[in-house]
Design a protein around this motif. Structure first.
Motif, PDB file in Angstrom:
ATOM      1  N   ASN A 186       0.847  -1.196   0.000  1.00 47.13           N
ATOM      2  CA  ASN A 186       0.000   0.000   0.000  1.00 47.13           C
ATOM      3  C   ASN A 186       0.886   1.251   0.000  1.00 47.13           C
ATOM      4  O   ASN A 186       1.473   1.611   1.006  1.00 47.13           O
ATOM      5  N   ALA A 187       0.948   1.919  -1.149  1.00 51.18           N
ATOM      6  CA  ALA A 187       1.853   3.071  -1.285  1.00 51.18           C
ATOM      7  C   ALA A 187       1.150   4.393  -1.037  1.00 51.18           C
ATOM      8  O   ALA A 187       1.778   5.441  -1.162  1.00 51.18           O
ATOM      9  N   MET A 192       0.014   9.474  -5.166  1.00 47.18           N
ATOM     10  CA  MET A 192       1.369   8.918  -5.049  1.00 47.18           C
ATOM     11  C   MET A 192       1.798   8.211  -6.335  1.00 47.18           C
ATOM     12  O   MET A 192       2.979   7.889  -6.507  1.00 47.18           O
ATOM     13  N   ILE A 195       4.788   9.424  -8.116  1.00 45.81           N
ATOM     14  CA  ILE A 195       6.108   8.887  -7.797  1.00 45.81           C
ATOM     15  C   ILE A 195       6.242   7.447  -8.294  1.00 45.81           C
ATOM     16  O   ILE A 195       7.227   7.083  -8.918  1.00 45.81           O
ATOM     17  N   LEU A 218      10.655  -3.488  -0.856  1.00 48.26           N
ATOM     18  CA  LEU A 218      10.797  -2.627   0.317  1.00 48.26           C
ATOM     19  C   LEU A 218      11.286  -3.466   1.481  1.00 48.26           C
ATOM     20  O   LEU A 218      10.813  -4.578   1.711  1.00 48.26           O
ATOM     21  N   THR A 219      12.261  -2.913   2.201  1.00 49.61           N
ATOM     22  CA  THR A 219      12.740  -3.611   3.387  1.00 49.61           C
ATOM     23  C   THR A 219      12.091  -2.977   4.612  1.00 49.61           C
ATOM     24  O   THR A 219      11.663  -1.825   4.576  1.00 49.61           O
ATOM     25  N   GLY A 220      11.996  -3.742   5.675  1.00 47.13           N
ATOM     26  CA  GLY A 220      11.502  -3.200   6.933  1.00 47.13           C
ATOM     27  C   GLY A 220       9.990  -3.229   7.090  1.00 47.13           C
ATOM     28  O   GLY A 220       9.473  -2.747   8.094  1.00 47.13           O
ATOM     29  N   LEU A 221       9.252  -3.797   6.132  1.00 46.27           N
ATOM     30  CA  LEU A 221       7.796  -3.892   6.318  1.00 46.27           C
ATOM     31  C   LEU A 221       7.489  -5.023   7.288  1.00 46.27           C
ATOM     32  O   LEU A 221       8.118  -6.076   7.260  1.00 46.27           O
ATOM     33  N   PRO A 222       6.515  -4.810   8.171  1.00 47.53           N
ATOM     34  CA  PRO A 222       6.176  -5.864   9.128  1.00 47.53           C
ATOM     35  C   PRO A 222       5.573  -7.075   8.403  1.00 47.53           C
ATOM     36  O   PRO A 222       4.989  -6.947   7.337  1.00 47.53           O
ATOM     37  N   HIS A 226      -1.322  -7.047   5.534  1.00 46.19           N
ATOM     38  CA  HIS A 226      -1.704  -5.636   5.718  1.00 46.19           C
ATOM     39  C   HIS A 226      -3.102  -5.356   5.174  1.00 46.19           C
ATOM     40  O   HIS A 226      -3.709  -4.342   5.491  1.00 46.19           O
TER      41      HIS A 226
ATOM     42  N   THR B 112       4.682  13.803   2.438  1.00 48.52           N
ATOM     43  CA  THR B 112       4.413  12.800   1.396  1.00 48.52           C
ATOM     44  C   THR B 112       4.289  13.453   0.024  1.00 48.52           C
ATOM     45  O   THR B 112       3.936  12.790  -0.945  1.00 48.52           O
ATOM     46  N   PRO B 201       9.471  10.893  -0.183  1.00 49.92           N
ATOM     47  CA  PRO B 201       8.036  11.039   0.136  1.00 49.92           C
ATOM     48  C   PRO B 201       7.264   9.731  -0.050  1.00 49.92           C
ATOM     49  O   PRO B 201       6.314   9.455   0.699  1.00 49.92           O
ATOM     50  N   LEU B 202       7.676   8.903  -1.009  1.00 45.21           N
ATOM     51  CA  LEU B 202       7.003   7.610  -1.189  1.00 45.21           C
ATOM     52  C   LEU B 202       7.189   6.735   0.053  1.00 45.21           C
ATOM     53  O   LEU B 202       6.236   6.153   0.581  1.00 45.21           O
ATOM     54  N   LEU B 203       8.428   6.677   0.550  1.00 46.14           N
ATOM     55  CA  LEU B 203       8.687   5.864   1.745  1.00 46.14           C
ATOM     56  C   LEU B 203       7.980   6.450   2.966  1.00 46.14           C
ATOM     57  O   LEU B 203       7.491   5.707   3.818  1.00 46.14           O
ATOM     58  N   SER B 205       5.155   7.933   2.950  1.00 46.21           N
ATOM     59  CA  SER B 205       3.756   7.489   2.824  1.00 46.21           C
ATOM     60  C   SER B 205       3.609   6.034   3.273  1.00 46.21           C
ATOM     61  O   SER B 205       2.690   5.675   4.018  1.00 46.21           O
ATOM     62  N   ILE B 206       4.525   5.199   2.838  1.00 42.05           N
ATOM     63  CA  ILE B 206       4.471   3.778   3.213  1.00 42.05           C
ATOM     64  C   ILE B 206       4.732   3.617   4.712  1.00 42.05           C
ATOM     65  O   ILE B 206       4.043   2.862   5.393  1.00 42.05           O
ATOM     66  N   ARG B 209       1.703   4.174   6.768  1.00 37.13           N
ATOM     67  CA  ARG B 209       0.715   3.095   6.690  1.00 37.13           C
ATOM     68  C   ARG B 209       1.161   1.838   7.423  1.00 37.13           C
ATOM     69  O   ARG B 209       0.352   1.123   7.989  1.00 37.13           O
ATOM     70  N   TYR B 210       2.443   1.548   7.391  1.00 41.12           N
ATOM     71  CA  TYR B 210       2.944   0.290   7.959  1.00 41.12           C
ATOM     72  C   TYR B 210       3.611   0.489   9.319  1.00 41.12           C
ATOM     73  O   TYR B 210       4.111  -0.469   9.887  1.00 41.12           O
ATOM     74  N   THR B 212       6.484   1.808  10.201  1.00 42.86           N
ATOM     75  CA  THR B 212       7.822   1.237  10.137  1.00 42.86           C
ATOM     76  C   THR B 212       8.789   2.268   9.549  1.00 42.86           C
ATOM     77  O   THR B 212       8.416   3.420   9.334  1.00 42.86           O
ATOM     78  N   HIS B 213      10.024   1.875   9.351  1.00 42.71           N
ATOM     79  CA  HIS B 213      10.977   2.671   8.588  1.00 42.71           C
ATOM     80  C   HIS B 213      11.442   1.817   7.423  1.00 42.71           C
ATOM     81  O   HIS B 213      12.389   1.041   7.552  1.00 42.71           O
ATOM     82  N   ALA B 214      10.745   1.937   6.318  1.00 40.15           N
ATOM     83  CA  ALA B 214      11.041   1.091   5.164  1.00 40.15           C
ATOM     84  C   ALA B 214      12.258   1.615   4.420  1.00 40.15           C
ATOM     85  O   ALA B 214      12.603   2.794   4.499  1.00 40.15           O
TER      86      ALA B 214
END
Lengths: 228, 228
Positions: A186-187, A192, A195, A218-222, A226, B112, B201-203, B205-206, B209-210, B212-214
């Motif tokens: 989900n971006a 968005m 981008i 993407l790294t670091g996503l739980p 989701h 974002t 800004p894309l990260l 936004s992500i 939502r998640y 986290t720090h993607a």
């Protein structure tokens, strides 16, 4: 999963790759093309490649009526024309998944450069052009058509999904995760896509340097789902 | 590796994170700040965090003279002002690594969203502003400052590098790979910073939502050292 997935522009490289992957996953497909003959040809060759595939080939406008979530996989050059043609075919409640990337190649420029779209992105242009009640979700820009279309290629990448309602994005995510090796992410809002559409020229630049078909992860996503 | 790495804006979150990681890797650092007192304070606290760290704190203009590859880690709001101040300090042959992201947050907009930069990207703006003979390389936009600044956080992501000469990018790549868990990737010419700067800004936004720090990871790149 009995409702088919219509793919407008399904005879192009991206559309054909998606059709192949979904057909292999047992999902019924409707391949759309400007020419019903070419659509039927593509369907016949897909039935040969994937025995037992449930696939039809129809004119784009007919194809778009066959399912609730319609994928638009035409080149940017043809996006507006196709959206104009689909005006009479799409109906409220449908989701149009726009995969268009405004590469400068559309106007004989470089594929590592992009065009400015007045609305901000190809997806936002699509949202302006679809009939009222149809919502646009943007996805699949960064998945390479050659990789998708090669049944021997293993996929291992993310699909960044943009849209204004999570429920709509979730419906698209469920279809994308039917393809092994693709993780829907989900971006954010549809804007968005400004981008996310740019990831394609970036990957094309990297591909030319590394002689590969790179994807985005993407790294670091739980862990966990989701989209529930 | 005896030449120090100057970090202009090294008291900010990104600069401090980089300083911490490089110091931990045994690389000498010069932290630059508008205020030499704040620079020295930051250096002292880094020496405390990393015993044996070789680190100095100086005014930005002094810091920028101390090494061949200078990192600019200020917010976009302050980028032009800093580049103006550096005009008398930078000299031909130096590389300025611009890490600036034109977030709309610079003008009290959303993080974002981004601003259009006349030259196409913050990095291209930097290239226009540096003295002749100084080359700009763009990098490190997508590495989150909180992750970088947390010594307990494991890094596992790519750093996309843009620049017009591979040799310049390779010098920067060698510094980036001194930080464990970061892989430098050649993303193309400096103009590709138009896209790479948008990853932030894309990260963001992500991340929202998640929770986290993607980070970004490219899949499908061949093994081996691309930078040789």
């Amino acid at each position: 999963m009995s409702e088919p997935i219509p793919i407008v522009g399904g005879t192009g490289a991206l559309g054909a790759g998606l059709a192949l992957r979904w057909a292999a996953a047992g999902v019924p497909i409707v391949i759309g093309s400007r020419s019903p003959e070419r659509a039927e040809e593509a369907a016949a060759s897909l039935r040969q490649a994937v025995p037992g595939a449930e696939v039809e080939g129809l004119r784009n406008e007919e194809a778009a009526k066959r399912g609730e979530v319609v994928f638009l996989t035409v080149p940017f050059r043809a996006q507006s024309e196709n959206l104009g043609n689909l005006r009479g075919a799409l109906r409220p409640g449908q989701i149009l998944v726009d995969c268009t990337v405004p590469l400068a190649a559309a106007v004989s420029g470089k594929a590592t450069r992009s065009l400015g779209v007045w609305q901000g992105s190809a997806a936002q242009q699509a949202q302006e052009m679809v009939p009222e009640g149809v919502t646009v979700v943007a996805a699949l820009h960064s998945v390479g058509a050659p990789t998708l279309g090669d049944p021997a290629a293993e996929l291992d990448e993310d699909v960044l999904i943009c849209g204004d309602r999570k429920a709509d994005k979730a419906r698209v995510a469920r279809l994308i995760e039917l393809i092994e090796g693709l993780r829907p992410v989900n971006a954010g809002a549809l804007e968005m896509a400004r981008i996310v559409e740019q990831l394609t020229p970036l990957l094309i630049s990297i591909n030319s340097r590394y002689k590969t078909h790179a994807g985005i992860r993407l790294t670091g996503l739980p862990d966990g789902d989701h989209w529930e």
